[in-house]
Design an enzyme around this catalytic site. Sequence first.
Site, short mmCIF file in Angstrom:
data_model
loop_
_atom_site.label_atom_id
_atom_site.label_comp_id
_atom_site.label_asym_id
_atom_site.label_seq_id
_atom_site.Cartn_x
_atom_site.Cartn_y
_atom_site.Cartn_z
N CYS A 106 0.83 -1.20 0.00
CA CYS A 106 0.00 0.00 0.00
C CYS A 106 0.86 1.25 0.00
O CYS A 106 2.04 1.21 0.33
CB CYS A 106 -0.90 0.05 1.25
SG CYS A 106 -1.94 -1.39 1.49
N ASP A 119 26.12 33.36 -10.79
CA ASP A 119 25.03 33.94 -11.56
C ASP A 119 24.64 35.30 -10.98
O ASP A 119 24.28 35.41 -9.81
CB ASP A 119 23.82 32.99 -11.52
CG ASP A 119 22.72 33.43 -12.46
OD1 ASP A 119 22.60 32.83 -13.54
OD2 ASP A 119 21.97 34.37 -12.12
#
Length: 502
Positions: free
Chosen positions: A42, A459
């Site tokens: 399950c 960056d």
Amino acid sequence: MTQRTDDAATALFTERYRAMSSRDARFDGQFITGVHSTGIYCRPSCPATTPKPGNVSFYLTAAAAHEAGLRACKRCLPDAVPGSPEWNVRDDLAARAMRLIVDGEVERTGVPGLSARLGYTPRHLTRVLQAELGAGPLALARAQRAQTARELLVNTELPISDIAFAAGFGSVRQFNETVAAVYQQTPSALRQRGAARRARHAVTPLAAAEQGTAVSLRLPARAPFDGAGVLGFLGVRAVAGVESFTDGVYRRAVRLPAGVATISLRMDGTAAAPVIACDATLDELSDLAPLVTRVRRLLDLDADADAIDSALAADPALAPAVAAVPGIRVPGSMSPEETLFRALIGQQISVAAARTTLGRLAAALGDRLPEPRGGWLLFPTAEQIAVGGRAVLRGPAARIDTIMRVAEALASGELHLDVGESTEELTARLTALPGIGPWTAGYVAMRVLGSPDVLLTSDLAIRQGAGRLGLPGDARALAAHGAAWAPWRSYAGMHLWRALAG
């Protein structure tokens, strides 16, 4: 050493049993609960009565549960959940193999091809996967085929014989036997169970398009999910002719192992159970499983958003950004080669300028689909760029030389990119090429491999976004501060980009 190992295993079992007992849906897809007293497995949030600890085992994969003689629960459908984020967080041999298996490598080249791609013998690879994941590569691929088959049976009206081959089975008999073994139901019974769901969600039946086959699927995401943000990220960078983004719908054409597909992606579902509605038209149905896998990676649907948000919100400077955008995602890639070229062309220029350059390249060199398929452009292959790129590209000579060098290396097979790489190997291979630095290698690793722990401090936009949040704007200082965000620095970087964009 043995005592520490046993203690760690006991602690892990206790943690998972607690999550299962509380039916915590956040863990769905991250592990599987095997209940030996009933013979089923399950999802952790299954509403069934909580089993006794002695009757429970936990598995990382459905294949391991199958190997233990368990079948899927008919009530909670444990494979109808987001996938495990484990294979992106981990970068070892087992995780790299899983990324390739889910992408369909075993169906295309078999276990020998998979092991050769990873650089190991089939025997060693099988031994590692059996030890780490509880199942070998054939069992893992079989479980993947079964899940694809169930998704098609539940979501489409495709003839059952076509589903068998679309899911990667060699014969209808093999397909029937596998579905019966895994789900304890016939394919027809599974289809009947999905009829109410298809009606409830108004899923478009699969139909024959003028060229190709059209299908509509619903791909679950793990909540919270900033779907609008990740689709918007792709939309802002959409290359004319290759992609479009209008009214919240992202569309594009893409090459797949056996042919071409056009796709349309949009948000659906609820905040608690988010879904991506995926409409696709494929040349070959055998490409459906790789397409689903690549869309899931493109939108980072399997990320453990709750764990990521909790970790990043522990930093007071980042906490307001996390609260404002819960469930932020790192955009992935539909094509590693395309992502690399886009990174090389987009360096040190604006997003708008990069779109213009990429659009010109695609229009000049890319193949165009016929009008019945929308007239889309396919982003040029490395071979096409190697032949005609120099006549089309504009800009600094050094950058054009780098792009052409990469195109030639990819076209010749000297350079290879796919999800089976480790971050370290990919970074080393790229930075060994003249003209490729840490930013490009890190960006490609983040998007192609889904590497969760890449912070692109070089960056400028990320440093400016950091400054807006009161974080260090200097690359070295930001890297030092961001060490505390591990192993989720890629997601922190997305928050910094978002901070700059407002």
